[in-house]
Design a protein around this motif. Structure first.
Motif, mmCIF file in Angstrom:
data_model
loop_
_atom_site.group_PDB
_atom_site.id
_atom_site.type_symbol
_atom_site.label_atom_id
_atom_site.label_comp_id
_atom_site.label_asym_id
_atom_site.label_seq_id
_atom_site.Cartn_x
_atom_site.Cartn_y
_atom_site.Cartn_z
ATOM 1 N N ASP A 154 0.831 -1.201 0.000
ATOM 2 C CA ASP A 154 0.000 0.000 0.000
ATOM 3 C C ASP A 154 0.870 1.256 0.000
ATOM 4 O O ASP A 154 2.035 1.241 0.397
ATOM 5 C CB ASP A 154 -0.940 0.015 1.213
ATOM 6 C CG ASP A 154 -0.172 -0.045 2.537
ATOM 7 O OD1 ASP A 154 0.748 -0.881 2.649
ATOM 8 O OD2 ASP A 154 -0.483 0.746 3.441
ATOM 9 N N PHE A 155 0.287 2.356 -0.476
ATOM 10 C CA PHE A 155 0.962 3.654 -0.569
ATOM 11 C C PHE A 155 0.022 4.738 -0.048
ATOM 12 O O PHE A 155 -1.203 4.587 -0.082
ATOM 13 C CB PHE A 155 1.306 4.018 -2.020
ATOM 14 C CG PHE A 155 2.103 3.002 -2.769
ATOM 15 C CD1 PHE A 155 3.469 3.183 -2.971
ATOM 16 C CD2 PHE A 155 1.504 1.879 -3.328
ATOM 17 C CE1 PHE A 155 4.211 2.260 -3.687
ATOM 18 C CE2 PHE A 155 2.232 0.949 -4.042
ATOM 19 C CZ PHE A 155 3.585 1.138 -4.223
ATOM 20 N N HIS A 156 0.609 5.832 0.371
ATOM 21 C CA HIS A 156 -0.165 7.051 0.624
ATOM 22 C C HIS A 156 0.603 8.214 0.031
ATOM 23 O O HIS A 156 1.839 8.216 -0.008
ATOM 24 C CB HIS A 156 -0.366 7.271 2.134
ATOM 25 C CG HIS A 156 0.075 8.635 2.606
ATOM 26 N ND1 HIS A 156 1.350 8.875 3.088
ATOM 27 C CD2 HIS A 156 -0.554 9.845 2.599
ATOM 28 C CE1 HIS A 156 1.470 10.161 3.399
ATOM 29 N NE2 HIS A 156 0.341 10.773 3.106
ATOM 30 N N PHE A 157 -0.124 9.198 -0.484
ATOM 31 C CA PHE A 157 0.523 10.467 -0.773
ATOM 32 C C PHE A 157 -0.455 11.602 -0.508
ATOM 33 O O PHE A 157 -1.673 11.433 -0.582
ATOM 34 C CB PHE A 157 1.106 10.527 -2.193
ATOM 35 C CG PHE A 157 0.101 10.661 -3.306
ATOM 36 C CD1 PHE A 157 -0.423 11.896 -3.667
ATOM 37 C CD2 PHE A 157 -0.291 9.549 -4.031
ATOM 38 C CE1 PHE A 157 -1.328 12.015 -4.688
ATOM 39 C CE2 PHE A 157 -1.190 9.651 -5.064
ATOM 40 C CZ PHE A 157 -1.721 10.898 -5.400
ATOM 41 N N SER A 158 0.099 12.746 -0.171
ATOM 42 C CA SER A 158 -0.695 13.940 0.110
ATOM 43 C C SER A 158 0.136 15.160 -0.257
ATOM 44 O O SER A 158 1.367 15.104 -0.294
ATOM 45 C CB SER A 158 -1.105 13.987 1.593
ATOM 46 O OG SER A 158 0.039 13.838 2.439
ATOM 47 N N PHE A 159 -0.538 16.249 -0.533
ATOM 48 C CA PHE A 159 0.183 17.493 -0.805
ATOM 49 C C PHE A 159 -0.744 18.683 -0.571
ATOM 50 O O PHE A 159 -1.962 18.572 -0.715
ATOM 51 C CB PHE A 159 0.770 17.523 -2.218
ATOM 52 C CG PHE A 159 -0.217 17.320 -3.331
ATOM 53 C CD1 PHE A 159 -0.866 18.384 -3.919
ATOM 54 C CD2 PHE A 159 -0.481 16.038 -3.803
ATOM 55 C CE1 PHE A 159 -1.768 18.192 -4.948
ATOM 56 C CE2 PHE A 159 -1.379 15.832 -4.833
ATOM 57 C CZ PHE A 159 -2.025 16.912 -5.416
ATOM 58 N N PHE A 160 -0.138 19.799 -0.186
ATOM 59 C CA PHE A 160 -0.904 21.019 0.050
ATOM 60 C C PHE A 160 0.033 22.211 0.026
ATOM 61 O O PHE A 160 1.265 22.061 0.046
ATOM 62 C CB PHE A 160 -1.655 20.957 1.395
ATOM 63 C CG PHE A 160 -0.771 20.798 2.610
ATOM 64 C CD1 PHE A 160 -0.329 21.902 3.326
ATOM 65 C CD2 PHE A 160 -0.397 19.531 3.055
ATOM 66 C CE1 PHE A 160 0.470 21.745 4.440
ATOM 67 C CE2 PHE A 160 0.398 19.369 4.164
ATOM 68 C CZ PHE A 160 0.833 20.481 4.866
ATOM 69 N N ARG A 161 -0.549 23.398 -0.055
ATOM 70 C CA ARG A 161 0.204 24.643 0.035
ATOM 71 C C ARG A 161 -0.053 25.285 1.392
ATOM 72 O O ARG A 161 -1.128 25.132 1.968
ATOM 73 C CB ARG A 161 -0.235 25.623 -1.064
ATOM 74 C CG ARG A 161 0.081 25.209 -2.493
ATOM 75 C CD ARG A 161 1.557 25.325 -2.797
ATOM 76 N NE ARG A 161 2.086 26.645 -2.523
ATOM 77 C CZ ARG A 161 2.139 27.645 -3.430
ATOM 78 N NH1 ARG A 161 1.683 27.452 -4.653
ATOM 79 N NH2 ARG A 161 2.671 28.798 -3.113
ATOM 80 N N LEU A 162 0.948 26.009 1.897
ATOM 81 C CA LEU A 162 0.789 26.721 3.168
ATOM 82 C C LEU A 162 0.130 28.075 2.939
ATOM 83 O O LEU A 162 0.609 29.126 3.385
ATOM 84 C CB LEU A 162 2.146 26.880 3.856
ATOM 85 C CG LEU A 162 2.751 25.576 4.369
ATOM 86 C CD1 LEU A 162 4.131 25.825 4.959
ATOM 87 C CD2 LEU A 162 1.840 24.934 5.403
ATOM 88 N N ILE A 163 -0.983 28.037 2.232
ATOM 89 C CA ILE A 163 -1.787 29.231 1.948
ATOM 90 C C ILE A 163 -3.164 28.959 2.526
ATOM 91 O O ILE A 163 -3.921 28.136 1.993
ATOM 92 C CB ILE A 163 -1.879 29.504 0.437
ATOM 93 C CG1 ILE A 163 -0.475 29.722 -0.142
ATOM 94 C CG2 ILE A 163 -2.776 30.704 0.161
ATOM 95 C CD1 ILE A 163 -0.457 29.899 -1.648
ATOM 96 N N PRO A 164 -3.522 29.610 3.634
ATOM 97 C CA PRO A 164 -4.790 29.291 4.307
ATOM 98 C C PRO A 164 -6.000 29.575 3.422
ATOM 99 O O PRO A 164 -6.004 30.493 2.594
ATOM 100 C CB PRO A 164 -4.772 30.218 5.534
ATOM 101 C CG PRO A 164 -3.338 30.589 5.731
ATOM 102 C CD PRO A 164 -2.752 30.624 4.360
ATOM 103 N N VAL A 165 -7.036 28.769 3.622
ATOM 104 C CA VAL A 165 -8.314 29.004 2.958
ATOM 105 C C VAL A 165 -8.995 30.172 3.658
ATOM 106 O O VAL A 165 -9.166 30.155 4.885
ATOM 107 C CB VAL A 165 -9.200 27.742 3.047
ATOM 108 C CG1 VAL A 165 -10.546 27.995 2.387
ATOM 109 C CG2 VAL A 165 -8.492 26.557 2.402
#
Length: 369
Positions: A154-165
């Motif tokens: 199994d694998f996981h990946f995630s990503f995001f920007r440090l720009i608040p909603v």
């Protein structure tokens, strides 16, 4: 595209199933996207919002929404695009950029089929609070692209920007989260999941994480992140333009070199229609943009060369380049979709650590020599 903030590291870090460091892609910080163009290496990048990129690409384009192209008819001087509602449009060129289930590809190259490597993925968009974002960044040394590889395929990946909603009172970040596991587990357990019921899909995904991952901080964090997935569109505070219900999906791909070269004519394939790629190496969208750039350059040469010759050069280069990335991403799944014991983990750690050292040596040469 939003420029990088001072604390953002737009690179990928890979860990094992309990969050131990395996590999990190070297990264040269830039102030904006324009600085990347002048670099002589690939060790840089910026995570972009797809909706912003989409808006930029649609500027000045006449779009007819609510229509589905289902096929085409060729003529001596052009091509007719046929739509589901019975209408048709005539043009000099038809570009099939209609995704992995492309009706255009199925008509033009019927033997170019999707390939199933035997894994399922559940990909979701979620808004995560600052405390959970900080936990991810702590495990992944501030890398904005986080991946982990389990010992059970199994694998996981995630990503995001440090720009608040800006729709939330507390700092909250738009995040894309994915969990991938071998299809054999659902077959073995004779699982019956309603993929049209988001709650059923998320509960099943959390169950798989509990089954395939050991108790640890990373496992608890993944479960908590999936627990935040909305089961329907959340009024005006939902941070994404479109709500895509979570579903189990086979992680399919398409290798354009798996069939003989197709006819060079007025019907052109681009992006996932020609070379769908699994997301583990993040090469899919990059190939789409390279396709568009290459096709644009070749079409500009039509003043000197005939159209068919321009399309031939595009097809030849596109097929070779994209096939390499499709197979590289597919092989990553093949290498790690089976369960491994302690000896297998030792071999895996050794390979990734050696690769990490090699990448850093190459990056140093590119950066400073």
């Amino acid at each position: 595209m939003p420029d990088p903030t001072p604390t953002e590291y737009h690179t990928m870090l890979l860990t094992d199933h309990i969050g131990r460091y395996l590999l990190r892609i070297p990264y040269q910080k830039t102030k904006n996207i324009y600085e990347i163009e002048s670099l002589k290496h690939d060790f840089s990048g910026i995570i972009s919002y797809r909706n912003i990129l989409r808006d930029v690409l649609l500027e000045g384009v006449d779009i007819q929404w609510g229509k589905k192209c289902v096929g085409y008819e060729e003529s001596d001087d052009g091509v007719w695009a046929l739509f589901e509602d019975g209408t048709r449009e005539f043009g000099d060129l038809l570009i099939g950029a209609d995704g992995i289930n492309s009706p255009i590809r199925k008509q033009k190259v019927p033997n170019l089929e999707t390939f199933d490597p035997g894994v399922i993925n559940v990909t979701v968009d979620v808004a995560i609070p600052k405390n959970l974002a900080n936990q991810l960044l702590s495990i992944y040394s501030n890398s904005l692209i986080q991946q982990s590889i389990g010992k059970n395929g199994d694998f996981h990946f995630s990503f995001f920007r440090l720009i608040p909603v800006d729709k939330f009172d507390e700092p909250t970040y738009r995040t894309t989260l994915c969990y991938i596991y071998p299809t054999r587990y659902d077959i073995k357990d004779n699982i019956s999941i309603d993929d049209n019921d988001p709650e059923s899909v998320i509960k099943h995904t959390i169950l798989r994480i509990r089954q395939l991952r050991p108790p640890c901080e990373l496992t608890d964090l993944l479960i908590e992140l999936f627990s935040l997935v909305p089961f329907s569109h959340l009024e005006e505070k939902y941070p994404f333009r479109t709500y895509i219900p979570p579903r189990r999906r086979q992680l399919l791909d398409i290798d354009p070199l798996s069939v003989s070269p197709w006819k060079n004519d007025r019907i052109v394939l681009l992006g996932d229609a020609a070379h769908a790629t699994n997301p583990l190496l993040g090469l899919g969208a990059n190939n789409v943009l390279q396709d568009a750039d290459l096709l644009t350059k070749e079409l500009h040469n039509c003043e000197n060369d005939d159209l068919v010759e321009c399309i031939r050069r595009y097809n030849e280069q596109m097929r070779i380049r994209s096939s390499k990335d499709v197979l590289e991403s597919r092989n990553l799944i093949y290498k790690h979709r089976e369960s491994v014991g302690n000896f297998g983990l030792l071999v895996r750690y050794s390979i990734f650590r050696i690769t990490d050292v090699f990448n850093n040596i190459m990056a140093f040469i590119k950066f400073y020599i």
